[in-house]
Design a protein around this motif. Structure first.
Motif, short mmCIF file in Angstrom:
data_model
loop_
_atom_site.label_atom_id
_atom_site.label_comp_id
_atom_site.label_asym_id
_atom_site.label_seq_id
_atom_site.Cartn_x
_atom_site.Cartn_y
_atom_site.Cartn_z
N ALA A 124 0.84 -1.20 0.00
CA ALA A 124 0.00 0.00 0.00
C ALA A 124 0.88 1.25 0.00
O ALA A 124 1.37 1.65 1.06
CB ALA A 124 -0.91 0.00 1.22
N PRO A 125 1.09 1.87 -1.15
CA PRO A 125 1.93 3.06 -1.21
C PRO A 125 1.27 4.31 -0.63
O PRO A 125 1.95 5.32 -0.41
CB PRO A 125 2.19 3.23 -2.71
N THR A 126 -0.03 4.27 -0.36
CA THR A 126 -0.74 5.41 0.22
C THR A 126 -1.74 4.93 1.25
O THR A 126 -2.08 3.74 1.31
CB THR A 126 -1.50 6.22 -0.86
N LEU A 127 -2.25 5.87 2.04
CA LEU A 127 -3.30 5.54 3.01
C LEU A 127 -4.55 5.04 2.30
O LEU A 127 -5.23 4.12 2.78
CB LEU A 127 -3.63 6.77 3.85
N ARG A 128 -4.86 5.63 1.18
CA ARG A 128 -6.05 5.20 0.43
C ARG A 128 -5.91 3.76 -0.03
O ARG A 128 -6.87 2.97 0.03
CB ARG A 128 -6.28 6.14 -0.76
N HIS A 129 -4.71 3.39 -0.51
CA HIS A 129 -4.49 1.99 -0.90
C HIS A 129 -4.67 1.06 0.30
O HIS A 129 -5.24 -0.03 0.17
CB HIS A 129 -3.08 1.83 -1.48
N LEU A 130 -4.15 1.48 1.46
CA LEU A 130 -4.28 0.64 2.65
C LEU A 130 -5.75 0.44 3.00
O LEU A 130 -6.19 -0.69 3.28
CB LEU A 130 -3.56 1.30 3.83
N ASP A 131 -6.52 1.52 2.97
CA ASP A 131 -7.94 1.43 3.33
C ASP A 131 -8.70 0.48 2.42
O ASP A 131 -9.71 -0.11 2.84
CB ASP A 131 -8.58 2.82 3.26
N ARG A 132 -8.22 0.31 1.18
CA ARG A 132 -8.94 -0.50 0.21
C ARG A 132 -8.47 -1.95 0.13
O ARG A 132 -8.96 -2.73 -0.70
CB ARG A 132 -8.81 0.14 -1.18
N LEU A 133 -7.53 -2.32 1.01
CA LEU A 133 -7.02 -3.69 0.95
C LEU A 133 -8.03 -4.72 1.42
O LEU A 133 -7.93 -5.90 1.08
CB LEU A 133 -5.74 -3.81 1.79
N ALA A 134 -9.00 -4.30 2.22
CA ALA A 134 -10.01 -5.24 2.74
C ALA A 134 -11.31 -4.49 2.97
O ALA A 134 -11.30 -3.29 3.26
CB ALA A 134 -9.52 -5.88 4.03
N GLU B 191 17.22 9.12 19.15
CA GLU B 191 17.41 8.26 20.32
C GLU B 191 16.10 8.00 21.05
O GLU B 191 15.92 6.95 21.68
CB GLU B 191 18.41 8.89 21.28
N ARG B 192 15.17 8.95 20.99
CA ARG B 192 13.90 8.79 21.69
C ARG B 192 13.15 7.56 21.17
O ARG B 192 12.65 6.75 21.93
CB ARG B 192 13.07 10.06 21.51
N ILE B 193 13.05 7.45 19.84
CA ILE B 193 12.39 6.31 19.23
C ILE B 193 13.07 5.01 19.65
O ILE B 193 12.41 4.02 20.01
CB ILE B 193 12.40 6.43 17.69
N VAL B 194 14.39 5.00 19.61
CA VAL B 194 15.14 3.79 19.93
C VAL B 194 14.99 3.42 21.40
O VAL B 194 14.69 2.27 21.75
CB VAL B 194 16.63 3.98 19.57
N ASN B 195 15.19 4.40 22.28
CA ASN B 195 15.18 4.12 23.72
C ASN B 195 13.79 3.72 24.23
O ASN B 195 13.67 2.99 25.20
CB ASN B 195 15.69 5.32 24.49
N GLN B 196 12.75 4.23 23.57
CA GLN B 196 11.40 3.88 23.99
C GLN B 196 10.92 2.56 23.39
O GLN B 196 9.82 2.12 23.69
CB GLN B 196 10.42 5.01 23.62
N PHE B 197 11.77 1.94 22.54
CA PHE B 197 11.42 0.65 21.93
C PHE B 197 10.04 0.78 21.29
O PHE B 197 9.13 -0.02 21.51
CB PHE B 197 11.43 -0.45 22.98
N ALA B 198 9.90 1.83 20.46
CA ALA B 198 8.58 2.29 20.02
C ALA B 198 8.06 1.55 18.80
O ALA B 198 8.83 1.09 17.94
CB ALA B 198 8.65 3.79 19.71
N LEU B 199 6.75 1.47 18.72
CA LEU B 199 6.04 1.07 17.51
C LEU B 199 4.68 1.76 17.52
O LEU B 199 4.26 2.31 18.54
CB LEU B 199 5.91 -0.44 17.39
N PHE B 200 4.04 1.77 16.36
CA PHE B 200 2.76 2.45 16.22
C PHE B 200 1.66 1.46 15.84
O PHE B 200 1.91 0.50 15.11
CB PHE B 200 2.82 3.51 15.10
N SER B 201 0.46 1.74 16.32
CA SER B 201 -0.71 1.02 15.80
C SER B 201 -1.32 1.84 14.69
O SER B 201 -1.27 3.07 14.70
CB SER B 201 -1.74 0.78 16.91
N LEU B 202 -1.90 1.15 13.72
CA LEU B 202 -2.49 1.80 12.56
C LEU B 202 -3.75 1.05 12.15
O LEU B 202 -3.69 -0.13 11.83
CB LEU B 202 -1.49 1.81 11.40
N LEU B 203 -4.88 1.73 12.18
CA LEU B 203 -6.14 1.17 11.70
C LEU B 203 -6.35 1.55 10.24
O LEU B 203 -6.01 2.66 9.83
CB LEU B 203 -7.31 1.69 12.52
N SER B 204 -6.92 0.63 9.47
CA SER B 204 -7.15 0.91 8.06
C SER B 204 -8.31 1.87 7.84
O SER B 204 -8.55 2.30 6.72
CB SER B 204 -7.42 -0.40 7.30
#
Length: 272
Positions: A160-170, A185-198
């Motif tokens: 999905a190269p765009t948000l619109r493509h992602l929304d249309r996958l299902a 360093e903030r991203i690394v030290n917080q061991f971060a990841l993001f949630s993403l809804l379609s």
């Protein structure tokens, strides 16, 4: 939804690391993403959702202008997913939510604000190996090829190269987790990841409703917060580490040296 209310430090640790044993690899590797919040009554609204009913319609405009005015060097490559991660990292309203692989980092965010020590906190845990079962085939195929339970920007770009493509996958909304690039360093030290809804119009609370097998809430009583905070400080899980630089150092020292009886203005400690 499973809700666990702990009453001691040891109960809290047991709850945070429950289910961490992975039989297939014979290692303790929790399949959960964690999110800590100082007030257990708060929901899982995104910053985009907090803009109100018109928020989803504004998403493309906000992101387009962020890309237009930001320095090109701010983002590694030109993937929309890297742009989205950078935007979230710097406070732009997006459909992303911040999570961490570390239960102790999540616990820090549940106990970092002294003005919230009179209310219960919460640590959310979402099992991304189970939420992945609702992913469309195009994304699950990429996961199998890469041998990964979460996504990178490059992996998402392939499907999905765009948000619109992602929304249309299902036809139905789905949830995925992706790791941002190591921007600082903030991203690394917080061991971060993001949630993403379609779906930009659906909240994560709505999506999780009725899926008790993928989510749990661990409630940290207000009466336990001081003990948790002091033990995290001694374990070096502090603003000084999680927000490298003078701002994080100042935040840590201010909190660390605030006497227990001196709550911020307007707040009165709850009787234990």
């Amino acid at each position: 939804m499973q809700e666990i209310r702990v009453s001691s430090w040891m109960e809290l640790l047991e709850a945070l690391y429950a289910g961490a044993w992975r039989e297939g690899i014979e290692r303790f590797r929790s399949p959960c993403a964690f999110r800590g919040m100082g007030d257990a009554s708060h929901d899982l609204s995104t910053t985009l959702g907090r803009l109100g009913a018109r928020g989803p319609a504004l998403e493309s405009h906000i992101l387009r202008n962020f890309r237009k005015y930001a320095r090109r060097s701010a983002v590694p490559g030109d993937s929309i997913w890297n742009w989205l991660a950078v935007a979230q990292h710097h406070g732009l309203p997006t459909r992303l939510l911040d999570w961490t692989y570390s239960p102790l980092v999540a616990l820090h965010f549940a106990t970092e604000r002294l003005e919230q020590f009179d209310v219960d906190g919460v640590v959310w845990g979402v099992d991304y190996t189970r939420t992945n079962q609702a992913l469309p085939d195009a994304l699950r195929d990429i996961q199998r090829e890469e041998g990964s339970d979460t996504f990178t920007a490059e992996m998402l770009e392939r499907a999905a190269p765009t948000l619109r493509h992602l929304d249309r996958l299902a036809p139905s909304p789905f949830l995925l987790f992706f790791e941002p690039p190591s921007l600082d360093e903030r991203i690394v030290n917080q061991f971060a990841l993001f949630s993403l809804l379609s779906s930009a119009t659906m909240s994560l609370d709505q999506w999780l409703d009725g899926r008790p097998d993928v989510v749990r809430r661990i409630v940290v009583p207000s009466s336990l917060k001081w003990e948790v905070r002091d033990k995290l400080d001694q374990a070096n899980v502090t603003e000084r580490v999680l927000f490298p630089g003078l701002d994080g150092l100042s935040r840590w020292l201010t909190r660390y040296y605030t006497p227990r009886g001196e709550m911020p203005p307007g707040k009165t400690p709850r009787a234990e």
